[in-house]
Design an enzyme around this catalytic site. Structure first.
Site, PDB file in Angstrom:
ATOM      1  N   GLY A 126      -3.857  -3.450   3.277  1.00  0.00           N
ATOM      2  CA  GLY A 126      -2.616  -3.366   4.042  1.00  0.00           C
ATOM      3  C   GLY A 126      -1.740  -4.597   3.927  1.00  0.00           C
ATOM      4  O   GLY A 126      -0.674  -4.670   4.529  1.00  0.00           O
TER       5      GLY A 126
ATOM      6  N   ASN B 115       3.878   0.861  -5.605  1.00  0.00           N
ATOM      7  CA  ASN B 115       3.386   1.845  -6.567  1.00  0.00           C
ATOM      8  C   ASN B 115       3.124   3.207  -5.919  1.00  0.00           C
ATOM      9  O   ASN B 115       2.487   4.069  -6.535  1.00  0.00           O
ATOM     10  CB  ASN B 115       2.087   1.339  -7.209  1.00  0.00           C
TER      11      ASN B 115
ATOM     12  N   ALA C 263       3.098  -0.012   2.214  1.00  0.00           N
ATOM     13  CA  ALA C 263       3.605  -1.282   1.695  1.00  0.00           C
ATOM     14  C   ALA C 263       3.609  -1.295   0.172  1.00  0.00           C
ATOM     15  O   ALA C 263       4.216  -2.174  -0.450  1.00  0.00           O
ATOM     16  CB  ALA C 263       2.718  -2.422   2.191  1.00  0.00           C
ATOM     17  N   SER C 264       2.946  -0.331  -0.453  1.00  0.00           N
ATOM     18  CA  SER C 264       2.794  -0.371  -1.911  1.00  0.00           C
ATOM     19  C   SER C 264       4.052   0.036  -2.661  1.00  0.00           C
ATOM     20  O   SER C 264       4.634   1.089  -2.404  1.00  0.00           O
ATOM     21  CB  SER C 264       1.642   0.541  -2.343  1.00  0.00           C
TER      22      SER C 264
ATOM     23  N   ASP D 122       0.075   6.273   6.232  1.00  0.00           N
ATOM     24  CA  ASP D 122      -0.151   5.176   5.297  1.00  0.00           C
ATOM     25  C   ASP D 122      -0.822   5.815   4.075  1.00  0.00           C
ATOM     26  O   ASP D 122      -1.378   6.914   4.166  1.00  0.00           O
ATOM     27  CB  ASP D 122      -1.072   4.142   5.961  1.00  0.00           C
ATOM     28  N   LEU D 123      -0.780   5.143   2.931  1.00  0.00           N
ATOM     29  CA  LEU D 123      -1.342   5.738   1.707  1.00  0.00           C
ATOM     30  C   LEU D 123      -2.756   5.217   1.404  1.00  0.00           C
ATOM     31  O   LEU D 123      -3.730   5.964   1.471  1.00  0.00           O
ATOM     32  CB  LEU D 123      -0.399   5.441   0.525  1.00  0.00           C
ATOM     33  N   ASP D 124      -2.835   3.905   1.121  1.00  0.00           N
ATOM     34  CA  ASP D 124      -4.121   3.321   0.721  1.00  0.00           C
ATOM     35  C   ASP D 124      -5.095   3.311   1.891  1.00  0.00           C
ATOM     36  O   ASP D 124      -4.820   2.725   2.929  1.00  0.00           O
ATOM     37  CB  ASP D 124      -3.911   1.878   0.234  1.00  0.00           C
TER      38      ASP D 124
ATOM     39  N   ARG E 102       1.676  -7.531  -1.710  1.00  0.00           N
ATOM     40  CA  ARG E 102       1.214  -8.112  -2.976  1.00  0.00           C
ATOM     41  C   ARG E 102       1.307  -9.637  -2.975  1.00  0.00           C
ATOM     42  O   ARG E 102       0.350 -10.329  -3.310  1.00  0.00           O
ATOM     43  CB  ARG E 102       2.047  -7.540  -4.129  1.00  0.00           C
TER      44      ARG E 102
ATOM     45  N   THR F  84      -7.409   3.297  -2.978  1.00  0.00           N
ATOM     46  CA  THR F  84      -7.027   2.470  -4.126  1.00  0.00           C
ATOM     47  C   THR F  84      -7.522   1.027  -3.974  1.00  0.00           C
ATOM     48  O   THR F  84      -7.317   0.227  -4.880  1.00  0.00           O
ATOM     49  CB  THR F  84      -5.496   2.460  -4.289  1.00  0.00           C
TER      50      THR F  84
END
Ligand code: G6P
Ligand code: MG
Length: 226
Positions: free
Chosen positions: A57, A129, A126-127, A20-22, A60, A28
């Site tokens: 998670g 960006n 999920a982003s 996962d990123l964030d 948006r 972020t």
């Protein structure tokens, strides 16, 4: 001898790591919070840091729905699209200023050890960006595949994002380990038939096979033990 056999067996089982990123590689959440808070303020109410925790998670549009609900505000679908776009414009302004210093401790080092050990790596976020963030912090090249919010339609805890990651890597779900900081993400990995390392607190992420406070506390030895 048994230890060696177990070790070899495990090493052949894990073939890929999906991150996962964030909250796992970068933080972020603070930028999401600032942008959502600005939007809420324009609508005449405020959101707290505690409320922001519930947005980690979360996609948006779902985040916007929750915020409008907290503020007791009703909007049409067209208005919601406009509000989400407005928030995203402010968010993108902030992430465009991100630098490699913002990579969380141990993330690059652990990614490199995975690559050196011959494991495949993917991003599963999920982003929408994700690519901008990866480019800004300079780590795009660490990933064999990037699955982001533009490629999936079902939010975590649906396993779609991780299953697509496994598919793009050409690795069976059972041979993948997911790294996640959100409860919904941990559940998504489990729903996809994958192993999962929780990044955060065991109290929150207890369903994971292993929980560490950050990737700086992760190692190939720990990976082999799960
Ligand atoms: C991640 C973050 C959420 C965010 C979601 C969508 O899951 O943890 O806070 O809402 O991505 O991000 P996006 O950049 O597409 O708005
Ligand atoms: Mg996360």
């Amino acid at each position: 001898m048994l230890d060696l056999w177990i070790g070899l067996k495990t090493m052949t089982t894990i073939k890929a790591c999906i991150f996962d990123l964030d909250g796992v590689i970068v933080d972020t959440a603070v930028y999401h919070y600032k942008a959502w808070k600005r939007l809420a303020n324009e609508l005449g109410f405020d959101i707290t840091e505690e409320q922001n925790e519930n947005l980690k998670g979360v996609s948006r549009m779902r985040s916007l729905d929750l915020i409008l609900q907290w503020g007791g505000v009703t909007k049409t679908d067209t208005e919601k699209e406009e509000l989400a776009t407005r928030k995203n414009t402010w968010y993108v302004e902030m992430i465009n200023k991100m630098t490699p210093d913002e990579i969380l401790p141990g993330a690059k080092e652990f990614l490199q050890s995975c690559i050196d050990a011959g494991l495949k790596t993917a991003l599963g976020s999920a982003s929408k960006n994700s690519m901008t963030i990866l480019e800004k912090v300079g780590i795009t090249h660490f990933f064999n595949a990037v699955i982001d919010g533009n490629k999936v339609s079902k939010p975590k805890p649906d396993p779609e994002v991780f299953l697509k990651g496994a598919e793009e890597l050409g690795v069976l779900p059972a041979n993948c380990v997911v790294f996640e900081d959100a409860i919904a993400g941990v559940e998504a990995a489990i729903n996809g038939g994958m192993k999962v390392v929780g990044i955060g607190s065991p109290d929150v992420l207890g369903k994971a096979n292993l929980v560490v406070s950050g990737l700086d506390k992760m190692s190939l030895e720990k990976l082999e033990s799960i």
